[in-house]
Design a protein around this motif. Structure first.
Motif, PDB file in Angstrom:
ATOM      1  N   LEU A   3       0.809  -1.218   0.000  1.00  0.00           N
ATOM      2  CA  LEU A   3       0.000   0.000   0.000  1.00  0.00           C
ATOM      3  C   LEU A   3       0.840   1.264   0.000  1.00  0.00           C
ATOM      4  CD1 LEU A   3      -2.849  -0.931   2.502  1.00  0.00           C
ATOM      5  CD2 LEU A   3      -2.975  -0.776   0.019  1.00  0.00           C
ATOM      6  N   SER A   4       2.058   1.179   0.480  1.00  0.00           N
ATOM      7  CA  SER A   4       2.898   2.377   0.533  1.00  0.00           C
ATOM      8  C   SER A   4       3.296   2.856  -0.861  1.00  0.00           C
ATOM      9  CB  SER A   4       4.138   2.118   1.377  1.00  0.00           C
ATOM     10  OG  SER A   4       4.946   1.125   0.773  1.00  0.00           O
ATOM     11  N   ASN A   8      -2.785   7.940  -2.697  1.00  0.00           N
ATOM     12  CA  ASN A   8      -3.892   7.980  -1.741  1.00  0.00           C
ATOM     13  C   ASN A   8      -5.243   7.786  -2.421  1.00  0.00           C
ATOM     14  OD1 ASN A   8      -2.084   8.404   0.330  1.00  0.00           O
ATOM     15  ND2 ASN A   8      -2.246  10.626   0.222  1.00  0.00           N
ATOM     16  N   LYS A  11      -5.655   4.105  -3.009  1.00  0.00           N
ATOM     17  CA  LYS A  11      -5.952   3.424  -1.745  1.00  0.00           C
ATOM     18  C   LYS A  11      -7.436   3.556  -1.421  1.00  0.00           C
ATOM     19  CE  LYS A  11      -1.456   4.415   0.269  1.00  0.00           C
ATOM     20  NZ  LYS A  11      -0.754   5.203   1.297  1.00  0.00           N
ATOM     21  N   PHE A  37      -6.397  -2.278   5.623  1.00  0.00           N
ATOM     22  CA  PHE A  37      -6.360  -0.823   5.631  1.00  0.00           C
ATOM     23  C   PHE A  37      -6.381  -0.220   7.032  1.00  0.00           C
ATOM     24  CE2 PHE A  37      -7.700  -1.493   1.255  1.00  0.00           C
ATOM     25  CZ  PHE A  37      -6.927  -0.551   0.594  1.00  0.00           C
ATOM     26  N   GLU A  40      -3.554   2.233   7.548  1.00  0.00           N
ATOM     27  CA  GLU A  40      -3.774   3.442   6.744  1.00  0.00           C
ATOM     28  C   GLU A  40      -4.822   4.345   7.397  1.00  0.00           C
ATOM     29  OE1 GLU A  40      -2.398   4.796   3.969  1.00  0.00           O
ATOM     30  OE2 GLU A  40      -0.890   3.224   4.122  1.00  0.00           O
ATOM     31  N   ALA A  44      -1.322   5.868  10.004  1.00  0.00           N
ATOM     32  CA  ALA A  44      -0.589   6.677   9.025  1.00  0.00           C
ATOM     33  C   ALA A  44      -0.801   8.172   9.277  1.00  0.00           C
ATOM     34  CB  ALA A  44      -1.045   6.324   7.615  1.00  0.00           C
ATOM     35  N   GLN A  50      -8.000   9.976   4.118  1.00  0.00           N
ATOM     36  CA  GLN A  50      -7.928   9.091   5.279  1.00  0.00           C
ATOM     37  C   GLN A  50      -9.262   8.983   6.026  1.00  0.00           C
ATOM     38  OE1 GLN A  50      -5.148  10.245   8.323  1.00  0.00           O
ATOM     39  NE2 GLN A  50      -4.692   8.110   8.796  1.00  0.00           N
TER      40      GLN A  50
END
Length: 101
Positions: A3-4, A8, A11, A37, A40, A44, A50
């Motif tokens: 995921l990194s 965004n 994601k 997730f 995240e 994160a 987010q």
């Protein structure tokens, strides 16, 4: 998938896709979504998407827990009551255990 390495927006798209796919009677996807997730959503550093990801993660976790409870309840009821249901219990069984009348 790492995921990194994703943007965004991607994601958020993937998290939303897993959440919506869970409604197709695939609660396993909700569990995967909640686990995958969770970092995240809650660990994160803050970014614009987010908050939406956090909402989907929470709803996915709740959905997975509810489905797990329903499935567990059905398994317990079916395993303990199948014989008492007689012919109906046999008709909804895929495999009838040998030696049980």
């Amino acid at each position: 998938m790492d995921l990194s390495k994703m943007s965004n927006e991607k994601k958020l798209y993937l998290c939303k896709w897993y959440f919506r796919a869970g409604f197709a009677l695939l609660p396993f996807l909700w569990a995967v979504n909640a686990i995958w997730f969770s970092k995240e959503a809650f660990v994160a550093p803050h970014y614009e998407e987010q908050e939406q990801i956090k909402r989907y993660v929470i709803f996915s976790a709740v959905g997975a827990v509810i489905w797990t409870a329903i499935l567990l309840a059905w398994i317990i009821i079916f395993q303990t009551q199948r014989i008492a249901w007689g012919e109906f219990g046999d008709s909804i069984s895929y495999i009838i255990p040998a030696g049980i009348p």
